[in-house]
Scaffold this active site. Structure first.
Site, PDB file in Angstrom:
ATOM      1  N   GLY A  13       0.772  -1.327  -0.192  1.00  0.00           N
ATOM      2  CA  GLY A  13       0.377   0.448   0.462  1.00  0.00           C
ATOM      3  C   GLY A  13       1.004   0.583  -0.424  1.00  0.00           C
ATOM      4  O   GLY A  13       2.033   1.588  -0.114  1.00  0.00           O
ATOM      5  N   GLN A  14      -0.123   2.324   0.132  1.00  0.00           N
ATOM      6  CA  GLN A  14       1.053   3.823  -0.386  1.00  0.00           C
ATOM      7  C   GLN A  14       1.708   3.592   0.955  1.00  0.00           C
ATOM      8  O   GLN A  14       3.705   4.201   1.070  1.00  0.00           O
ATOM      9  CB  GLN A  14      -0.302   4.449  -0.078  1.00  0.00           C
ATOM     10  CG  GLN A  14      -1.606   5.020  -0.979  1.00  0.00           C
ATOM     11  CD  GLN A  14      -1.841   6.211  -0.621  1.00  0.00           C
ATOM     12  OE1 GLN A  14      -1.252   7.359  -1.504  1.00  0.00           O
ATOM     13  NE2 GLN A  14      -3.149   6.321  -0.022  1.00  0.00           N
ATOM     14  N   ASP A  40      -5.239 -13.569   3.773  1.00  0.00           N
ATOM     15  CA  ASP A  40      -6.324 -12.029   3.353  1.00  0.00           C
ATOM     16  C   ASP A  40      -6.807 -12.370   5.251  1.00  0.00           C
ATOM     17  O   ASP A  40      -7.209 -13.213   5.591  1.00  0.00           O
ATOM     18  CB  ASP A  40      -7.629 -13.393   2.349  1.00  0.00           C
ATOM     19  CG  ASP A  40      -9.038 -12.663   2.377  1.00  0.00           C
ATOM     20  OD1 ASP A  40      -9.136 -11.363   3.481  1.00  0.00           O
ATOM     21  OD2 ASP A  40      -9.976 -12.706   2.032  1.00  0.00           O
ATOM     22  N   LEU A  41      -6.567 -10.512   5.556  1.00  0.00           N
ATOM     23  CA  LEU A  41      -6.321 -10.611   6.401  1.00  0.00           C
ATOM     24  C   LEU A  41      -8.532 -10.976   7.120  1.00  0.00           C
ATOM     25  O   LEU A  41      -8.220 -10.472   8.614  1.00  0.00           O
ATOM     26  CB  LEU A  41      -6.450  -9.389   7.451  1.00  0.00           C
ATOM     27  CG  LEU A  41      -4.887  -9.072   7.157  1.00  0.00           C
ATOM     28  CD1 LEU A  41      -4.346  -8.037   7.453  1.00  0.00           C
ATOM     29  CD2 LEU A  41      -4.208 -10.316   8.168  1.00  0.00           C
ATOM     30  N   TYR A  65      -9.263  -1.458   4.134  1.00  0.00           N
ATOM     31  CA  TYR A  65     -10.539  -1.290   3.310  1.00  0.00           C
ATOM     32  C   TYR A  65     -10.968  -0.061   3.199  1.00  0.00           C
ATOM     33  O   TYR A  65     -11.310   1.074   4.384  1.00  0.00           O
ATOM     34  CB  TYR A  65     -11.800  -2.186   3.689  1.00  0.00           C
ATOM     35  CG  TYR A  65     -12.764  -1.753   2.931  1.00  0.00           C
ATOM     36  CD1 TYR A  65     -12.235  -2.873   1.561  1.00  0.00           C
ATOM     37  CD2 TYR A  65     -13.443  -0.767   2.672  1.00  0.00           C
ATOM     38  CE1 TYR A  65     -14.241  -2.289   0.853  1.00  0.00           C
ATOM     39  CE2 TYR A  65     -14.308  -0.649   1.742  1.00  0.00           C
ATOM     40  CZ  TYR A  65     -14.654  -1.958   1.172  1.00  0.00           C
ATOM     41  OH  TYR A  65     -15.514  -1.744  -0.137  1.00  0.00           O
ATOM     42  N   THR A 105      -7.874   6.556  11.312  1.00  0.00           N
ATOM     43  CA  THR A 105      -7.917   8.328  10.287  1.00  0.00           C
ATOM     44  C   THR A 105      -9.278   9.152  10.895  1.00  0.00           C
ATOM     45  O   THR A 105      -9.265   8.738  12.165  1.00  0.00           O
ATOM     46  CB  THR A 105      -9.122   7.607   9.516  1.00  0.00           C
ATOM     47  OG1 THR A 105     -10.177   8.854   8.451  1.00  0.00           O
ATOM     48  CG2 THR A 105     -10.407   6.745   9.972  1.00  0.00           C
ATOM     49  N   ASP A 106      -8.569  10.486  10.905  1.00  0.00           N
ATOM     50  CA  ASP A 106      -9.224  11.857  11.064  1.00  0.00           C
ATOM     51  C   ASP A 106     -11.088  11.485  11.082  1.00  0.00           C
ATOM     52  O   ASP A 106     -12.024  12.241  11.421  1.00  0.00           O
ATOM     53  CB  ASP A 106      -8.917  12.108  10.477  1.00  0.00           C
ATOM     54  CG  ASP A 106      -9.803  12.498   8.603  1.00  0.00           C
ATOM     55  OD1 ASP A 106      -9.259  11.271   8.362  1.00  0.00           O
ATOM     56  OD2 ASP A 106      -9.484  13.639   8.166  1.00  0.00           O
ATOM     57  N   TYR A 129     -16.858   3.822   6.782  1.00  0.00           N
ATOM     58  CA  TYR A 129     -15.605   3.360   6.790  1.00  0.00           C
ATOM     59  C   TYR A 129     -15.032   4.019   8.273  1.00  0.00           C
ATOM     60  O   TYR A 129     -14.086   3.349   8.688  1.00  0.00           O
ATOM     61  CB  TYR A 129     -15.009   4.309   5.766  1.00  0.00           C
ATOM     62  CG  TYR A 129     -14.109   3.862   6.118  1.00  0.00           C
ATOM     63  CD1 TYR A 129     -12.598   3.440   6.464  1.00  0.00           C
ATOM     64  CD2 TYR A 129     -12.849   6.020   6.464  1.00  0.00           C
ATOM     65  CE1 TYR A 129     -11.599   3.581   5.889  1.00  0.00           C
ATOM     66  CE2 TYR A 129     -11.119   6.277   6.109  1.00  0.00           C
ATOM     67  CZ  TYR A 129     -10.709   5.092   6.488  1.00  0.00           C
ATOM     68  OH  TYR A 129      -9.344   5.438   6.448  1.00  0.00           O
ATOM     69  N   LYS A 133     -13.249   1.833  11.658  1.00  0.00           N
ATOM     70  CA  LYS A 133     -11.656   1.694  11.678  1.00  0.00           C
ATOM     71  C   LYS A 133     -12.217   2.568  13.271  1.00  0.00           C
ATOM     72  O   LYS A 133     -11.229   1.772  14.066  1.00  0.00           O
ATOM     73  CB  LYS A 133     -11.335   3.532  11.027  1.00  0.00           C
ATOM     74  CG  LYS A 133     -11.326   3.533   9.499  1.00  0.00           C
ATOM     75  CD  LYS A 133      -9.896   2.631   8.913  1.00  0.00           C
ATOM     76  CE  LYS A 133      -8.565   2.572   9.495  1.00  0.00           C
ATOM     77  NZ  LYS A 133      -7.146   2.274   9.069  1.00  0.00           N
TER      78      LYS A 133
HETATM   79  N1  LIG Z   1      -5.353   6.676   2.127  1.00  0.00           N
HETATM   80  C1  LIG Z   1      -6.623   7.994   3.410  1.00  0.00           C
HETATM   81  O1  LIG Z   1      -6.354   8.693   2.576  1.00  0.00           O
HETATM   82  C2  LIG Z   1      -5.773   7.638   4.579  1.00  0.00           C
HETATM   83  C3  LIG Z   1      -6.764   8.764   5.742  1.00  0.00           C
HETATM   84  C4  LIG Z   1      -6.900   8.429   6.767  1.00  0.00           C
HETATM   85  C5  LIG Z   1      -6.282   7.673   7.023  1.00  0.00           C
HETATM   86  N2  LIG Z   1      -6.150   6.621   6.255  1.00  0.00           N
HETATM   87  C6  LIG Z   1      -4.903   5.362   6.904  1.00  0.00           C
HETATM   88  O2  LIG Z   1      -3.434   4.840   6.878  1.00  0.00           O
HETATM   89  C7  LIG Z   1      -3.506   3.691   6.685  1.00  0.00           C
HETATM   90  C8  LIG Z   1      -2.906   3.292   5.783  1.00  0.00           C
HETATM   91  O3  LIG Z   1      -3.679   3.449   4.022  1.00  0.00           O
HETATM   92  P1  LIG Z   1      -3.397   3.498   2.700  1.00  0.00           P
HETATM   93  O4  LIG Z   1      -3.698   4.647   2.457  1.00  0.00           O
HETATM   94  O5  LIG Z   1      -1.800   3.157   2.858  1.00  0.00           O
HETATM   95  O6  LIG Z   1      -4.038   2.078   2.058  1.00  0.00           O
HETATM   96  P2  LIG Z   1      -3.676   1.242   0.791  1.00  0.00           P
HETATM   97  O7  LIG Z   1      -3.057   2.207  -0.128  1.00  0.00           O
HETATM   98  O8  LIG Z   1      -4.992   1.556   0.104  1.00  0.00           O
HETATM   99  O9  LIG Z   1      -3.030  -0.357   1.152  1.00  0.00           O
HETATM  100  C9  LIG Z   1      -3.983  -0.816   1.794  1.00  0.00           C
HETATM  101  C10 LIG Z   1      -3.015  -2.207   1.794  1.00  0.00           C
HETATM  102  O10 LIG Z   1      -4.331  -3.279   2.185  1.00  0.00           O
HETATM  103  C11 LIG Z   1      -4.040  -4.996   1.400  1.00  0.00           C
HETATM  104  N3  LIG Z   1      -5.051  -5.982   1.767  1.00  0.00           N
HETATM  105  C12 LIG Z   1      -6.606  -4.540   1.563  1.00  0.00           C
HETATM  106  N4  LIG Z   1      -6.885  -5.299   1.592  1.00  0.00           N
HETATM  107  C13 LIG Z   1      -7.272  -6.493   1.989  1.00  0.00           C
HETATM  108  C14 LIG Z   1      -6.957  -7.937   2.919  1.00  0.00           C
HETATM  109  N5  LIG Z   1      -8.262  -8.375   3.318  1.00  0.00           N
HETATM  110  N6  LIG Z   1      -6.229  -8.937   4.147  1.00  0.00           N
HETATM  111  C15 LIG Z   1      -4.888  -8.705   3.468  1.00  0.00           C
HETATM  112  N7  LIG Z   1      -4.456  -6.787   3.147  1.00  0.00           N
HETATM  113  C16 LIG Z   1      -5.329  -6.435   2.947  1.00  0.00           C
HETATM  114  C17 LIG Z   1      -3.946  -3.993  -0.243  1.00  0.00           C
HETATM  115  O11 LIG Z   1      -3.425  -4.754  -0.800  1.00  0.00           O
HETATM  116  P3  LIG Z   1      -4.363  -5.365  -1.938  1.00  0.00           P
HETATM  117  O12 LIG Z   1      -4.061  -3.678  -2.678  1.00  0.00           O
HETATM  118  O13 LIG Z   1      -3.361  -6.297  -2.649  1.00  0.00           O
HETATM  119  O14 LIG Z   1      -5.052  -5.668  -1.736  1.00  0.00           O
HETATM  120  C18 LIG Z   1      -2.919  -2.496   0.323  1.00  0.00           C
HETATM  121  O15 LIG Z   1      -1.372  -3.444   0.463  1.00  0.00           O
HETATM  122  C19 LIG Z   1      -5.128   3.010   6.797  1.00  0.00           C
HETATM  123  O16 LIG Z   1      -5.065   2.361   8.295  1.00  0.00           O
HETATM  124  C20 LIG Z   1      -5.820   3.826   6.712  1.00  0.00           C
HETATM  125  O17 LIG Z   1      -7.358   2.994   7.019  1.00  0.00           O
HETATM  126  C21 LIG Z   1      -5.178   6.349   5.108  1.00  0.00           C
END
Ligand SMILES: NC(=O)c1ccc[n+]([C@@H]2O[C@H](COP(=O)([O-])OP(=O)(O)OC[C@H]3O[C@@H](n4cnc5c(N)ncnc54)[C@H](OP(=O)(O)O)[C@@H]3O)[C@@H](O)[C@H]2O)c1
Length: 289
Positions: A13-14, A40-41, A65, A105-106, A129, A133
């Site tokens: 992921g990011q 798969d978590l 998610y 998350t916020d 969502y 969380k």
């Molecule tokens: N993105 C935002 O704007 C944002 C804002 C606030 C907080 N956050 C938090 O920051 C954290 C990191 O977010 P991110 O943006 O880096 O997320 P991301 O890029 O969407 O990455 C999520 C990861 O989770 C994996 N994943 C999804 N479903 C899964 C499952 N069932 N089992 C195992 N792995 C699974 C994905 O793998 P696949 O792609 O292979 O499915 C991916 O590697 C998260 O806790 C998120 O809630 C994000």
């Protein structure tokens, strides 16, 4: 000396990609963490098998998610990963004495406070969502005291996992490239945050074995419209952007109007992220190199 082993879940992921790279160099650790296809978590038995089959003393959960709109219509996948999986990981980490670092998350807040949210402000999520969380956070707090929950907002990073949609910056730039009109919400205020800077901050917290909940975002705040305007300004693009207010008829999930996070608790530990403008400029520069 035997290398330390650290498990990172969501490594594609990011945030997970940035964190895994830093952990390898900074902690000189071996990083393990199977991709989604192998673990798969959402499947409890797969979590148990992973935990039973691997030795590590720190687990970092970067999975989520994140599909806010889809979750509103179908809450199951969001709760399976953002809440149940976190509870399962927490229970198993507690049993094994593993320090668990998790991200939130916020969107756990309702946005009515009108000033930056502190870690102990009461959550009141407006959408599924955010609720999922929050359920994950709450489970972790109850089940395993040796945890660090890091809440962030508006995350963007240069790595894109296979299932994720484009981040906001790339979405704006791709719409411009394709000559598509830009309409962006001007009534939702948060702090866009660089995944690369968040990963640095998370490593600091891990280094200090910080326990509890921490807010970590870039500093300052802006609306999504301001953010989009700054992207175009820095890229010297003169495309028009329409400023919009309120949900559209197709929006299923409500979002907090003001979800800026107060990061003073983090700063008291000596950890400070740059302003959102500086972080954005760095991202735009680095994506070209
Ligand atoms: N993105 C935002 O704007 C944002 C804002 C606030 C907080 N956050 C938090 O920051 C954290 C990191 O977010 P991110 O943006 O880096 O997320 P991301 O890029 O969407 O990455 C999520 C990861 O989770 C994996 N994943 C999804 N479903 C899964 C499952 N069932 N089992 C195992 N792995 C699974 C994905 O793998 P696949 O792609 O292979 O499915 C991916 O590697 C998260 O806790 C998120 O809630 C994000």
């Amino acid at each position: 000396m035997k290398k330390r082993t650290i498990a990172v879940l969501g490594m594609r992921g990011q945030l997970g990609t940035e964190l895994a790279t830093r952990i390898r160099t900074r902690f000189e650790a071996e990083v393990i963490g199977p991709p989604h296809q192998e673990l798969d978590l959402a499947q409890e038995d797969q979590i148990s098998a992973f935990m039973a089959g691997n030795q590590f003393d720190l687990l970092v959960n970067c999975t989520a998610y994140n599909q806010v709109e889809a979750a509103q219509n179908d809450p199951g996948p969001a709760f399976a990963l953002n809440a149940s999986a976190v509870a399962n990981l927490a229970a198993l980490c507690k049993k094994r004495g593993v320090y668990l670092v998790h991200f939130s998350t916020d969107y756990v807040f309702d946005g009515t406070k009108g000033s930056p949210y502190d870690e102990d402000d009461t959550p009141n999520p407006l959408n599924i969502y955010g609720l999922s969380k929050y359920a994950g956070e709450a489970s972790l707090r109850i089940l395993h005291s040796r945890h660090c929950i890091i809440r962030t907002s508006g995350l963007y990073g240069k790595h894109r996992s296979p299932s994720a949609k484009m981040n906001f910056v790339e979405t704006i730039l791709s719409r411009v490239r394709e000559d598509q009109p830009l309409s962006v919400r001007n009534d939702l205020i948060c702090t866009p945050t660089s995944a690369s800077e968040l990963a640095d901050a998370a490593c600091e917290l891990m280094d200090q074995e910080a326990v509890g909940t921490f807010h970590a975002s870039n500093s300052g705040s802006c609306s999504w419209f301001d953010f989009a305007s700054e992207i175009l300004r820095l890229e010297k693009i003169s495309a028009p952007i329409r400023s919009t207010i309120g949900d559209t008829p197709t929006t299923a999930a409500s979002r907090p109007a003001y979800s800026v996070l107060n990061t003073q608790k983090l700063e008291r530990l000596g950890i400070r992220l740059s302003s959102w403008q500086e972080a954005l400029a760095r991202y735009l520069f680095e994506r070209k190199s």
